[in-house]
Design a protein around this motif. Structure first.
Motif, mmCIF file in Angstrom:
data_model
loop_
_atom_site.group_PDB
_atom_site.id
_atom_site.type_symbol
_atom_site.label_atom_id
_atom_site.label_comp_id
_atom_site.label_asym_id
_atom_site.label_seq_id
_atom_site.Cartn_x
_atom_site.Cartn_y
_atom_site.Cartn_z
ATOM 1 N N TYR A 58 7.065 -3.947 -15.822
ATOM 2 C CA TYR A 58 7.581 -5.162 -16.464
ATOM 3 C C TYR A 58 9.108 -5.098 -16.498
ATOM 4 O O TYR A 58 9.682 -4.054 -16.158
ATOM 5 N N ASP B 211 10.530 10.926 -13.235
ATOM 6 C CA ASP B 211 9.128 10.531 -13.161
ATOM 7 C C ASP B 211 8.257 11.707 -13.597
ATOM 8 O O ASP B 211 8.452 12.825 -13.129
ATOM 9 N N ALA C 75 4.989 8.206 -22.003
ATOM 10 C CA ALA C 75 5.097 7.627 -20.656
ATOM 11 C C ALA C 75 3.715 7.563 -20.041
ATOM 12 O O ALA C 75 2.955 8.527 -20.082
ATOM 13 N N SER D 30 0.962 8.723 -12.786
ATOM 14 C CA SER D 30 1.587 8.862 -14.108
ATOM 15 C C SER D 30 0.636 9.479 -15.121
ATOM 16 O O SER D 30 1.013 10.360 -15.892
ATOM 17 N N TYR E 96 -7.827 2.546 -16.757
ATOM 18 C CA TYR E 96 -6.791 2.931 -17.736
ATOM 19 C C TYR E 96 -7.417 3.805 -18.826
ATOM 20 O O TYR E 96 -6.935 4.902 -19.132
ATOM 21 N N VAL F 299 -0.754 -2.262 -30.192
ATOM 22 C CA VAL F 299 0.513 -2.138 -30.917
ATOM 23 C C VAL F 299 1.394 -3.365 -30.624
ATOM 24 O O VAL F 299 1.473 -3.818 -29.483
HETATM 25 P P1 NAD Z 1 5.546 0.894 -22.201
HETATM 26 O O1 NAD Z 1 5.049 0.552 -20.831
HETATM 27 O O2 NAD Z 1 6.477 -0.033 -22.868
HETATM 28 O O3 NAD Z 1 6.195 2.332 -22.193
HETATM 29 C C1 NAD Z 1 5.881 3.318 -21.269
HETATM 30 C C2 NAD Z 1 7.184 3.788 -20.633
HETATM 31 O O4 NAD Z 1 6.858 4.860 -19.753
HETATM 32 C C3 NAD Z 1 7.863 2.710 -19.777
HETATM 33 O O5 NAD Z 1 9.219 2.575 -20.155
HETATM 34 C C4 NAD Z 1 7.733 3.211 -18.345
HETATM 35 O O6 NAD Z 1 8.875 2.905 -17.559
HETATM 36 C C5 NAD Z 1 7.572 4.700 -18.552
HETATM 37 N N1 NAD Z 1 6.780 5.325 -17.499
HETATM 38 C C6 NAD Z 1 5.623 4.885 -16.953
HETATM 39 N N2 NAD Z 1 5.199 5.746 -16.018
HETATM 40 C C7 NAD Z 1 6.112 6.748 -15.983
HETATM 41 C C8 NAD Z 1 6.226 7.942 -15.229
HETATM 42 N N3 NAD Z 1 5.337 8.247 -14.299
HETATM 43 N N4 NAD Z 1 7.282 8.737 -15.456
HETATM 44 C C9 NAD Z 1 8.216 8.430 -16.393
HETATM 45 N N5 NAD Z 1 8.164 7.312 -17.134
HETATM 46 C C10 NAD Z 1 7.119 6.490 -16.936
HETATM 47 O O7 NAD Z 1 4.231 1.090 -23.076
HETATM 48 P P2 NAD Z 1 4.065 1.315 -24.662
HETATM 49 O O8 NAD Z 1 3.357 0.134 -25.188
HETATM 50 O O9 NAD Z 1 5.330 1.774 -25.272
HETATM 51 O O10 NAD Z 1 3.022 2.498 -24.647
HETATM 52 C C11 NAD Z 1 3.375 3.860 -24.878
HETATM 53 C C12 NAD Z 1 2.123 4.704 -24.755
HETATM 54 O O11 NAD Z 1 1.147 4.273 -25.702
HETATM 55 C C13 NAD Z 1 1.458 4.615 -23.388
HETATM 56 O O12 NAD Z 1 0.944 5.889 -23.073
HETATM 57 C C14 NAD Z 1 0.332 3.644 -23.614
HETATM 58 O O13 NAD Z 1 -0.733 3.858 -22.706
HETATM 59 C C15 NAD Z 1 -0.067 3.992 -25.032
HETATM 60 N N6 NAD Z 1 -0.748 2.908 -25.743
HETATM 61 C C16 NAD Z 1 -0.074 1.749 -26.022
HETATM 62 C C17 NAD Z 1 -0.735 0.730 -26.700
HETATM 63 C C18 NAD Z 1 -0.058 -0.566 -27.039
HETATM 64 O O14 NAD Z 1 -0.740 -1.453 -27.581
HETATM 65 N N7 NAD Z 1 1.234 -0.741 -26.772
HETATM 66 C C19 NAD Z 1 -2.071 0.904 -27.095
HETATM 67 C C20 NAD Z 1 -2.715 2.096 -26.794
HETATM 68 C C21 NAD Z 1 -2.034 3.099 -26.130
#
Ligand code: NAD
Length: 335
Positions: free
Chosen positions: A37, A61, A84, A102, A152, A182
């Motif tokens: 995004y 990464d 991440a 990832s 996922y 969240v």
């Molecule tokens: P997000 O996508 O905003 O944040 C994830 C970040 O990780 C991003 O900035 C992305 O650039 C980075 N990223 C992705 N793959 C990467 C890689 N291979 N190496 C380095 N950086 C990488 O998502 P979020 O909502 O902040 O979620 C954070 C965590 O919480 C994630 O693991 C997500 O699966 C988990 N989660 C989120 C929710 C929610 O509702 N937001 C719910 C359940 C679980």
């Protein structure tokens, strides 16, 4: 403490890093700044973190094995919060391979980093999606058999299994946190609240899946951060700690645990939209659609374990939380 936060430019990672810095910790943030995004939003979050005392950032990464090994060896962190990941249930139907690097190879690199560098505690994001469909309510780590219905969710469940393996083999204290939907300021543009807000303000219709009957345990990001912060400081009970000595497989037990973090109050999607309409002062045009592949009809967190351990349970109402999101959205986008 010196804490590694992966995904620091992400929604939750950004809020967590801010809070850890406020609390006087040093934070090493990493993120690959991928284009899942708007990268502009990720950079804007980072800009707020950079320049703060105690914060350093490395663009990296998780799947870069040598880069991760070097980072762990160089930084010598006390704890890791792994956020991440390739997130998104629906996108895993469209692009399944994005999840392997990832969420599986990347997570293994985190575990290896913890193993070889005597990291005191690994806290990592799991997800309510691991429960899948047809589970008893509320979702409990004790009563429910997990039946992931998206790739996922399967990768998040795999993380828990991998963490258990590393906790038992090497004595690394690990805590998995199953986050429930969240939301909040600086939230993700691929998630419902953001998509709905944008469409309503632009006068476009919104896609409402499961005809709006879907229920979600919407959890405010500030509550998630509070829970994570409290958990970091409490290494799994009875943990022998990390001595660096070879574990004795006969006597060692896994300093491993899993908690739900959710609001414990599922809200129907149509009600959530009503609250958003009130906050925006504008009505939504709704496209009522069936449940999408990979989605579940309801999520509902049992948070008794978390509360017993850290003395906290999420409690922000959706009226308050959606109001905070809308205020941020209007200011950030100037609308
Ligand atoms: P997000 O996508 O905003 O944040 C994830 C970040 O990780 C991003 O900035 C992305 O650039 C980075 N990223 C992705 N793959 C990467 C890689 N291979 N190496 C380095 N950086 C990488 O998502 P979020 O909502 O902040 O979620 C954070 C965590 O919480 C994630 O693991 C997500 O699966 C988990 N989660 C989120 C929710 C929610 O509702 N937001 C719910 C359940 C679980």
């Amino acid at each position: 403490m010196k804490i590694l936060v992966t995904g620091a430019a992400g929604f939750i990672g950004f809020h967590l890093a801010q809070r850890l810095l406020d609390d006087g910790h040093r934070v090493v943030g990493i993120d690959n700044l991928n284009e899942y995004y708007d990268v502009g939003l990720k950079n804007a979050r980072l800009k707020r973190l950079e320049g703060r005392d105690g914060f350093s950032f490395v663009k990296l990464d998780l799947a870069d094995r040598d880069g991760m090994a070097a980072l762990f060896a160089r930084e010598g962190v006390d704890a890791v919060v792994n956020l991440a990941a390739q997130a998104g249930v629906r996108y895993s139907v469209v692009n399944p391979y994005a999840y392997l690097d990832s969420n599986l190879a990347g997570f293994l690199n985190v575990l290896e980093g913890c193993r070889h560098n005597k990291v005191g505690h690994l806290v990592y994001a799991s997800s309510s999606s691991v429960y899948g469909a047809n589970t008893t309510m509320p979702f409990s780590v004790h009563h429910n058999v997990d039946h992931p219905v998206s790739l996922y969710a399967a990768t998040k469940k795999a993380n828990e299994l991998m963490a258990h393996t590393y906790s038992s083999l090497y004595g690394i204290p690990t805590t998995g946190l199953r986050f429930f939907t969240v939301y909040g300021p600086w939230g993700r543009p691929d998630m419902a609240l953001f998509l709905f807000t944008k469409a309503i303000l632009e006068g476009r219709p919104i896609d409402v899946f499961n005809y709006g009957k879907m229920k979600r345990d919407f959890t405010y990001v500030g509550d998630i951060v509070e829970g994570v912060v409290r958990v970091i400081g409490r290494v799994p009970a009875g943990s022998p700690g990390w001595s660096g000595a070879d574990p004795d497989p006969g006597t060692s037990f896994a300093p491993y645990r899993i908690y739900n973090i959710g609001n414990n109050q599922p809200v129907e999607l149509l009600r959530f939209i009503e609250v958003l309409e009130q906050a925006l002062g504008k009505e939504a045009k709704k496209n009522l659609l069936p449940l999408q592949a990979g989605d579940v009809p309801e999520t509902y967190a049992d948070v008794d374990d978390l509360t017993a351990e850290v003395g906290f349970r999420p409690a922000t109402s959706i009226e308050e939380g959606v109001g905070q999101f809308v205020a941020w959205y209007r200011e950030y986008y100037g609308v």
